[in-house]
Design a protein around this motif. Structure first.
Motif, short mmCIF file in Angstrom:
data_model
loop_
_atom_site.label_atom_id
_atom_site.label_comp_id
_atom_site.label_asym_id
_atom_site.label_seq_id
_atom_site.Cartn_x
_atom_site.Cartn_y
_atom_site.Cartn_z
N UNK A 186 75.45 11.19 -21.41
CA UNK A 186 75.59 10.25 -22.50
C UNK A 186 76.80 9.35 -22.44
N UNK A 187 77.78 9.65 -21.59
CA UNK A 187 79.03 8.90 -21.55
C UNK A 187 79.74 8.91 -22.91
N UNK A 188 79.68 10.05 -23.62
CA UNK A 188 80.41 10.15 -24.89
C UNK A 188 81.37 11.33 -24.81
N UNK A 189 82.44 11.26 -25.59
CA UNK A 189 83.33 12.42 -25.62
C UNK A 189 83.77 12.73 -27.05
N UNK A 232 77.40 13.65 -30.60
CA UNK A 232 76.43 14.62 -30.08
C UNK A 232 75.71 15.29 -31.24
N UNK A 233 74.93 14.49 -31.96
CA UNK A 233 74.27 15.00 -33.17
C UNK A 233 72.77 14.74 -33.11
N UNK A 234 72.17 14.99 -31.95
CA UNK A 234 70.72 14.81 -31.86
C UNK A 234 69.97 15.84 -32.68
N UNK A 255 73.87 19.95 -25.49
CA UNK A 255 74.43 19.85 -26.84
C UNK A 255 74.37 21.21 -27.54
N UNK A 256 73.22 21.88 -27.41
CA UNK A 256 73.10 23.22 -27.99
C UNK A 256 74.14 24.16 -27.41
N UNK A 257 74.34 24.07 -26.07
CA UNK A 257 75.29 24.96 -25.41
C UNK A 257 76.70 24.72 -25.92
N UNK A 306 70.28 27.39 -35.31
CA UNK A 306 69.15 26.49 -35.09
C UNK A 306 69.36 25.57 -33.89
N UNK A 307 70.59 25.09 -33.70
CA UNK A 307 70.83 24.16 -32.60
C UNK A 307 70.76 24.85 -31.25
#
Lengths: 102, 464
Positions: free
Chosen positions: A89-92, A97-99, B150-152, B217-218
């Motif tokens: 994503x090229x984000x830090x 990171x809230x998908x 992201x979950x990790x 959940x994530x």
């Protein structure tokens, strides 16, 4: 000579621990979040070593060594995951990171 | 030194090293072989508990075996083997066949085995961490999938917060009792109370009870589905065995323990059950169902009562079997391209896959607690134990929460059987391993439901 009471060690340790947890919640940068967690983990070492000094034992110091080693292992895995996130994503920042929500 | 006590751990560690070496040379081409080998190693290790003489204590009192933790090791081994069998086809289809997957499951299991066998809080911590760190990696091991990373990360951050609470709690208990060794001791004072509070919060976080459930959940949604079925079963069983042990040894000597754990239990039951209704994805729904179940399980820890704890352990095991089955069905369906686990995808799949839909319906009925299935016996055990311990309010709330939970499980079943199909996905094949897992877990649930005595009588007779 006055000795330092064991409560003092625990006060310092708990203060550092709370600072670490607050950092985890407040900070937005992924690496800083990881650093805050390391602070929370390593804050406990003060408590262990202080309790040991107070009671004249060594078990707590051995536990402190375990904590240092495992905190390093966790940081390694955490940095790996951050790099993986960055590659996708090229984000830090934690705001980005809230998908997954709900 | 008594090496006999460590046979299951030796078998498992040897197996891990063997897989590690083989993976270096054979690479991912032999992924299926590695997974099968890993399942065989786990089975050998869990059956080798029969060769251990107990009760015995070794490694300077740091490691002890009793009927209690040998049972835990055996049950954990069986579940891990089932997870491994159900995993390989999914990862191959998703082009994510990392060779590391096979032995990371085993390392997690090894960590839990050490954690359960130790009477020393330092080694409990090391075992717990060995397992947790491997699980963070497992959640992230899904090729070309951002959600899994992201979950990790979320799991790692909250899991580490839990770990640091665990060590701070240990420090407080150590300062108040002067030892890291667990035995039936009566602690007192502020330090002891704070230590118990922190240790309880840490374990509640690891089992995803209410105020500490945010990662669940994530992490469940992000992880590849076979790993989700691992996360929802093996750590739960292991940590409830530890939780039960710590409740008997340490926690129950705190006067306000009943109130603390009771409020956590009530909050997670209702929170999990209500939030589950709001979910759009079946995988997330099962995650919230696991938060609600954490509430039911922690109810049984309010009293340090043998009857309650035996029914808890029975309940956790059969819950693990049915969750494993449900997630296995989800992972089979996910092998279809573009499958998302949303409710709309589940519309009318009973026409296309009558057998898979019936299996999922069976596991969901089991999770509600319909009588011929074993979870009913577990719920009944906890209810009777609470009544016997004169916790009338808790037992009534338990029944209300269970009734509320029926609605969202039934919603999935209604979507599968009574709706018309909207989207069409390709066909999907069920692999041998997946069908073995489904068969064993469903027969296990039915068998333990009709003859609960097989396991329950054995658990009642265990010395704690």
């Amino acid at each position: 000579m006055k000795t330092i009471p064991v409560e003092a060690y625990f006060a310092v340790s708990t203060a550092l621990f709370v600072l670490g947890l607050l950092g985890m919640i407040v900070r937005r940068n992924l690496v800083t979040v990881l650093m805050s967690l390391e602070l929370a983990l390593n804050a406990v070492n003060v408590a262990f070593v202080g309790a040991d000094y107070h009671m004249g034992l060594v078990e707590g110091q051995i536990f402190a060594l375990f904590i240092i080693a495992l905190a390093a292992a966790e940081a390694a895995v955490g940095l790996g995951i951050i790099i993986a996130i960055f590659r996708y994503r090229l984000v830090d920042s934690t705001d980005e990171i809230t998908d997954m929500r709900g | 030194m008594n090496w006999n006590a460590l046979i299951p751990e030796f078998v498992l560690s040897g197996g891990i090293l063997l897989l590690f070496a083989l993976e270096l040379f054979l690479r991912e081409k032999y992924y299926r072989f590695f997974t099968a080998l890993a399942a065989v190693i786990v089975l050998i290790s869990s059956f080798s508990v029969l060769m251990v003489n107990y009760p015995v204590s070794t490694l300077f009192g740091g490691f002890s075996v009793s009927a209690f933790n040998l049972t835990a090791k055996f049950l954990l081994g069986i579940i891990t083997a089932l997870v491994l069998l159900s995993s390989y086809d999914f990862f191959e289809k998703k082009n994510s066949a990392y060779g590391e997957l096979s032995y990371l499951y085993l390392i997690t299991l090894l960590g839990f085995m050490f954690m359960l066998s130790s009477e020393n809080l330092a080694i409990v911590f090391v075992g717990l961490e060995l397992a947790s760190i491997s699980m963070y990696i497992l959640v992230g091991l899904f090729r070309k999938n951002y959600i899994s990373k992201e979950g990790a990360f979320k799991y790692l951050v909250l899991g580490t917060a839990g770990t640091s609470m665990f060590v701070l709690g240990t420090a407080f208990v150590y300062a108040s009792t002067g030892t890291l060794v667990l035995n039936l001791q009566k602690g007192s004072g502020t330090f002891f109370a704070l230590g118990v509070l922190l240790l309880m919060s840490a374990l509640a976080l690891k089992v995803s009870a209410f105020p500490f459930h945010f990662w669940t959940p994530d992490a469940y949604e992000g992880a590849p589905t076979p790993t989700t079925s691992f996360l929802a079963t093996v750590p739960k069983v292991a940590i409830y065995f530890l939780f039960a042990k710590l409740t008997l040894y340490l926690f129950s000597s705190l006067t306000s323990w009943k109130f603390l754990i009771g409020s956590i239990a009530i909050a997670s039951m209702f929170y999990g059950n209500f939030l589950a209704y709001a979910q759009k994805s079946v995988k997330r729904l099962l995650a919230y169902s696991s938060i609600a179940h954490a509430g039911y399980f922690t109810l049984a820890l309010t009293l340090a009562d043998k009857f309650l704890i035996s029914s808890l352990l029975f309940y956790v095991f059969v819950y693990a079997l049915s969750t494993l089955g449900a997630f296995t069905v989800l992972s089979i369906l996910e092998k279809k391209d573009l499958w998302t686990h949303n409710f709309s995808d589940f519309k009318g799949i009973a026409k296309e896959h009558p057998v898979l839909a019936s299996f999922l319906a069976f596991f969901l009925f089991a999770l509600i607690g319909i009588p011929p299935m074993a979870i009913f016996v577990g719920k009944l055990g906890i209810f009777m134990g609470l009544i016997k311990g004169e916790m009338l309010i808790l037992s009534i709330l338990f029944v209300i929460a269970s009734v509320i939970s029926a609605g969202y499980y039934l919603k999935v079943i209604v979507y599968m059987f009574f709706f018309q199909k909207e989207k069409s996905f390709g066909a999907v094949k069920v692999s041998t391993g997946e069908s073995i897992t489904l068969m064993i877990s469903s027969t296990g649930i039915l068998l333990l439901g009709i003859f609960p005595g097989i396991l329950l009588d054995y658990l009642f007779r265990l010395p704690y």
